[in-house]
Design an enzyme around this catalytic site. Structure first.
Site, PDB file in Angstrom:
ATOM      1  N   LYS A 126       0.875  -1.186   0.000  1.00 43.44           N
ATOM      2  CA  LYS A 126       0.000   0.000   0.000  1.00 43.44           C
ATOM      3  C   LYS A 126       0.904   1.225   0.000  1.00 43.44           C
ATOM      4  CE  LYS A 126      -4.409   0.854   0.051  1.00 43.44           C
ATOM      5  NZ  LYS A 126      -5.531  -0.003  -0.391  1.00 43.44           N
ATOM      6  N   ASP A 166      -7.033   4.154  -4.557  1.00 43.89           N
ATOM      7  CA  ASP A 166      -7.708   3.983  -3.263  1.00 43.89           C
ATOM      8  C   ASP A 166      -8.348   5.350  -2.994  1.00 43.89           C
ATOM      9  OD1 ASP A 166      -7.813   1.923  -0.852  1.00 43.89           O
ATOM     10  OD2 ASP A 166      -7.522   3.864   0.075  1.00 43.89           O
ATOM     11  N   ASN A 241     -15.784   5.792  -5.320  1.00 46.60           N
ATOM     12  CA  ASN A 241     -15.748   4.694  -6.293  1.00 46.60           C
ATOM     13  C   ASN A 241     -16.484   3.453  -5.805  1.00 46.60           C
ATOM     14  OD1 ASN A 241     -14.179   2.031  -6.994  1.00 46.60           O
ATOM     15  ND2 ASN A 241     -14.022   3.347  -8.767  1.00 46.60           N
TER      16      ASN A 241
HETATM   17  P1  NDP Z   1     -13.023   7.537  -2.924  1.00 44.48           P
HETATM   18  O1  NDP Z   1     -11.967   8.516  -2.693  1.00 44.48           O
HETATM   19  O2  NDP Z   1     -13.538   7.305  -4.306  1.00 44.48           O
HETATM   20  O3  NDP Z   1     -14.294   7.808  -1.987  1.00 44.48           O
HETATM   21  C1  NDP Z   1     -14.176   7.833  -0.608  1.00 44.48           C
HETATM   22  C2  NDP Z   1     -15.532   8.192  -0.031  1.00 44.48           C
HETATM   23  O4  NDP Z   1     -15.479   8.077   1.369  1.00 44.48           O
HETATM   24  C3  NDP Z   1     -15.945   9.622  -0.331  1.00 44.48           C
HETATM   25  O5  NDP Z   1     -17.334   9.678  -0.393  1.00 44.48           O
HETATM   26  C4  NDP Z   1     -15.427  10.375   0.885  1.00 44.48           C
HETATM   27  O6  NDP Z   1     -16.115  11.588   1.128  1.00 44.48           O
HETATM   28  C5  NDP Z   1     -15.665   9.362   1.970  1.00 44.48           C
HETATM   29  N1  NDP Z   1     -14.663   9.506   3.043  1.00 44.48           N
HETATM   30  C6  NDP Z   1     -13.321   9.392   2.942  1.00 44.48           C
HETATM   31  N2  NDP Z   1     -12.733   9.607   4.121  1.00 44.48           N
HETATM   32  C7  NDP Z   1     -13.727   9.866   4.976  1.00 44.48           C
HETATM   33  C8  NDP Z   1     -13.758  10.161   6.337  1.00 44.48           C
HETATM   34  N3  NDP Z   1     -12.627  10.228   7.075  1.00 44.48           N
HETATM   35  N4  NDP Z   1     -14.976  10.358   6.910  1.00 44.48           N
HETATM   36  C9  NDP Z   1     -16.111  10.268   6.164  1.00 44.48           C
HETATM   37  N5  NDP Z   1     -16.145   9.994   4.860  1.00 44.48           N
HETATM   38  C10 NDP Z   1     -14.966   9.788   4.278  1.00 44.48           C
HETATM   39  O7  NDP Z   1     -12.455   6.140  -2.328  1.00 44.48           O
HETATM   40  P2  NDP Z   1     -12.916   4.655  -2.626  1.00 44.48           P
HETATM   41  O8  NDP Z   1     -14.377   4.592  -2.847  1.00 44.48           O
HETATM   42  O9  NDP Z   1     -12.010   4.112  -3.637  1.00 44.48           O
HETATM   43  O10 NDP Z   1     -12.544   3.971  -1.241  1.00 44.48           O
HETATM   44  C11 NDP Z   1     -13.496   3.813  -0.176  1.00 44.48           C
HETATM   45  C12 NDP Z   1     -13.048   2.689   0.739  1.00 44.48           C
HETATM   46  O11 NDP Z   1     -12.957   1.465  -0.018  1.00 44.48           O
HETATM   47  C13 NDP Z   1     -11.665   2.857   1.367  1.00 44.48           C
HETATM   48  O12 NDP Z   1     -11.672   2.228   2.644  1.00 44.48           O
HETATM   49  C14 NDP Z   1     -10.738   2.061   0.439  1.00 44.48           C
HETATM   50  O13 NDP Z   1      -9.575   1.640   1.096  1.00 44.48           O
HETATM   51  C15 NDP Z   1     -11.653   0.893   0.112  1.00 44.48           C
HETATM   52  N6  NDP Z   1     -11.342   0.140  -1.086  1.00 44.48           N
HETATM   53  C16 NDP Z   1     -11.214   0.741  -2.308  1.00 44.48           C
HETATM   54  C17 NDP Z   1     -10.973  -0.018  -3.438  1.00 44.48           C
HETATM   55  C18 NDP Z   1     -10.925   0.573  -4.800  1.00 44.48           C
HETATM   56  O14 NDP Z   1     -10.814  -0.206  -5.759  1.00 44.48           O
HETATM   57  N7  NDP Z   1     -11.013   1.886  -4.964  1.00 44.48           N
HETATM   58  C19 NDP Z   1     -10.776  -1.466  -3.355  1.00 44.48           C
HETATM   59  C20 NDP Z   1     -10.999  -2.022  -2.032  1.00 44.48           C
HETATM   60  C21 NDP Z   1     -11.253  -1.231  -0.962  1.00 44.48           C
HETATM   61  P3  NDP Z   1     -15.698  12.948   0.351  1.00 44.48           P
HETATM   62  O15 NDP Z   1     -16.240  12.798  -1.042  1.00 44.48           O
HETATM   63  O16 NDP Z   1     -16.355  14.041   1.121  1.00 44.48           O
HETATM   64  O17 NDP Z   1     -14.212  12.985   0.390  1.00 44.48           O
HETATM   65  O1  2IT Z   2      -7.853  -1.857  -0.969  1.00 49.61           O
HETATM   66  C1  2IT Z   2      -7.765  -2.311  -2.134  1.00 49.61           C
HETATM   67  O2  2IT Z   2      -7.899  -3.516  -2.381  1.00 49.61           O
HETATM   68  C2  2IT Z   2      -7.505  -1.360  -3.226  1.00 49.61           C
HETATM   69  N1  2IT Z   2      -7.451  -0.160  -2.970  1.00 49.61           N
HETATM   70  C3  2IT Z   2      -7.289  -1.857  -4.623  1.00 49.61           C
HETATM   71  C4  2IT Z   2      -5.884  -2.352  -4.806  1.00 49.61           C
HETATM   72  C5  2IT Z   2      -5.505  -2.704  -6.233  1.00 49.61           C
HETATM   73  O3  2IT Z   2      -4.316  -2.970  -6.416  1.00 49.61           O
HETATM   74  O4  2IT Z   2      -6.347  -2.721  -7.122  1.00 49.61           O
END
Ligand code: NDP
Ligand code: 2IT
Length: 451
Positions: A126, A166, A241
């Site tokens: 990461k 992420d 996302n």
């Molecule tokens: P994004 O940046 O696309 O979206 C994050 C969302 O969470 C936004 O709506 C954001 O609000 C909100 N958010 C972030 N931090 C906080 C906080 N401290 N308090 C409240 N709301 C918060 O990220 P992703 O959707 O990609 O990631 C979301 C989660 O999923 C994370 O835990 C990530 O590690 C996990 N994840 C992501 C993957 C991926 O493929 N992208 C894969 C597996 C897991 P705002 O818009 O106001 O910033």
């Molecule tokens: O937490 C996760 O699994 C991710 N943010 C995606 C990692 C990746 O390499 O696609």
């Protein structure tokens, strides 16, 4: 003292404020895998936990860039290359002001076991930065990404370490990072996943995590003999996302997702979230969710200041299934109690470690089906590996092909986790099943590969 307690004691010095989430993740895994450690002493004899819990290396670097007013900005960049027993280091990059080494160690550690559960040849890593993309111009984001990759490129490669997105890192950032890698190395190769489709990305990578979370839940409900999601009210947190694509898939299968949230507040729309509007606000315009009620005046918006004490507005709503998809520790014990009181049957973690340990315990004790992040959100990294595969063979797969492979992967993960839990005497406990199955494969590879 049990074996698990002895193992945890070895790391008590690392339990400081910066490491809080890392320690939380590590403690959960060690307690979970206790039945395996008790039944097979080879893991202790080979000091697997000491070797797994300390990352292979932590790369930390300075990132300097010029903002739009020509002022010099300084951030910190990181890449935690955790473990490559099963394949090249693989995992996302997070750009968020809360990023520090402890947060990235927690995410990297979870990623090792998640990637192991996919059954694909990928290790765990990461990275990221305390850079905040919010409020920055496209040009500033580009300048930051260029500066970040100018340093990071030395440590990554398609067979060495393959970063992805992420929080705060989506296809825009991956595009700029890829462009810089190409420029400084003169190599056009699959060094990052989550690239836009027209220059090497995989179809369905943007959707993969959210869709995978729903596929996992469908399997879990079927295995546990519960009613399916069709026609059921669902609560989703987040508006990024993962949340957006979980909501999209829920709507496609005929469920009714009624909530979403960002860092400022929560939307409740009893007729179901308007996915096109949500995408326009959060993906196209990077605006505040508050704008949703300007279009749908009958929906409600609760700003964070009005959340219940110790809880979050999303989890106060009646729902059949809950999907925390925002960030770590967002679902508290208070939230878990609200969900239970409202008859919630399943909780599936889209975000990484969104439930506090107290919330997880309470939900499990009350018979709520609980799909842990490292199993349930593995669809994103699985499709990242499909992207690596397509890049390596210079090929392109159709959307339907990726979707079928993703569904198959999520069903296999779910069944394996359920079976492992049964084999180790904790039937129905998907947290323990995921930790044991994920750990065992990495540990066996480490033993076979020697020191
Ligand atoms: P994004 O940046 O696309 O979206 C994050 C969302 O969470 C936004 O709506 C954001 O609000 C909100 N958010 C972030 N931090 C906080 C906080 N401290 N308090 C409240 N709301 C918060 O990220 P992703 O959707 O990609 O990631 C979301 C989660 O999923 C994370 O835990 C990530 O590690 C996990 N994840 C992501 C993957 C991926 O493929 N992208 C894969 C597996 C897991 P705002 O818009 O106001 O910033
Ligand atoms: O937490 C996760 O699994 C991710 N943010 C995606 C990692 C990746 O390499 O696609």
């Amino acid at each position: 003292m049990t074996i698990a307690e002895q193992e945890i004691k070895k790391f008590e010095n690392s339990n400081c404020a910066e490491n809080a989430v890392f320690y939380q993740a590590m403690e959960e895994v060690i307690y979970s895998i206790a039945p395996l450690l008790e039944s097979d002493k080879k893991y202790t004899e080979h000091a697997i936990l000491e070797r797994l819990i300390v990352p292979d290396r932590v790369i930390k670097f300075k990132v300097t860039w010029l903002d739009d007013s020509n002022k010099i900005q300084v951030n910190t960049g990181y890449r935690v290359q955790y473990n490559n027993a099963l394949g090249p280091y693989k995992g996302g990059l997070r750009f968020h002001p809360t990023v520090n080494e402890g947060v990235l160690k927690f995410l990297g550690f979870e990623q090792i076991l998640k990637n192991s559960l996919t059954g694909l040849p990928i290790g765990g890593a990461k990275g990221g930065s305390d850079f905040d993309p919010k409020g920055k111009s496209d040009f500033e984001v580009m300048k930051f990404c260029t500066a970040f990759m100018t340093e990071l490129h030395k440590y990554i490669g398609p067979r060495m370490d393959v970063p992805a997105g992420d929080i705060g890192v989506g296809s825009r950032e991956i595009g700029y990072l890829f462009g810089t890698y190409k420029k400084v190395t003169s190599k056009y190769e699959g060094v990052l996943t989550g690239k836009p489709f027209f220059f090497g990305g995989s179809l369905m990578r943007p959707e993969a995590t959210g869709y995978g979370v729903v596929y996992f839940t469908q399997s879990m409900l079927e295995i546990e003999g519960k009613e399916s999601l069709e026609g059921k009210v669902c609560a989703v947190s987040g508006a990024g996302n993962v949340a957006i694509h979980a909501i999209e898939k829920l709507l496609q299968i005929g469920a009714l997702p009624v909530t979403c949230s960002d860092s400022k507040g929560t939307i409740y729309d009893s007729r179901g979230i308007d996915i096109e509007l949500l995408k326009d606000i959060k993906l196209n315009r990077r605006a505040s969710l508050r704008e949703y009620i300007e279009v749908h005046t009958e929906a409600s918006y609760t700003p964070v200041e009005e959340y219940p004490e110790g809880g979050h507005a999303v989890w106060e709503r009646e729902c059949y299934a809950a999907f925390p998809c925002a960030t770590q520790n967002e679902l508290t014990e208070t939230d878990a109690q609200n969900l239970i009181n409202n008859g919630c049957v399943s909780v599936t973690e889209g975000a990484n470690m969104p439930s506090t340990p107290q919330a997880t315990e309470l939900l499990q004790k009350n018979g709520v089906c609980f799909g842990p992040a490292k199993a349930a959100n593995a669809g994103g990294v699985a499709v990242s590996e499909f992207e690596m595969s397509q890049n390596a063979s210079m090929s392109r797969w159709a959307f339907e092909k990726v979707d079928v492979k993703l569904q198959d992967t999520m069903q296999k993960i779910c069944k394996r986790v359920a079976l492992t839990a049964k084999d180790y005497g904790v039937e129905g406990n998907y947290v323990d099943g995921a930790n044991i199955a994920g750990f065992k494969k990495v540990a066996d590879a480490m033993i076979a590969e020697g020191l």
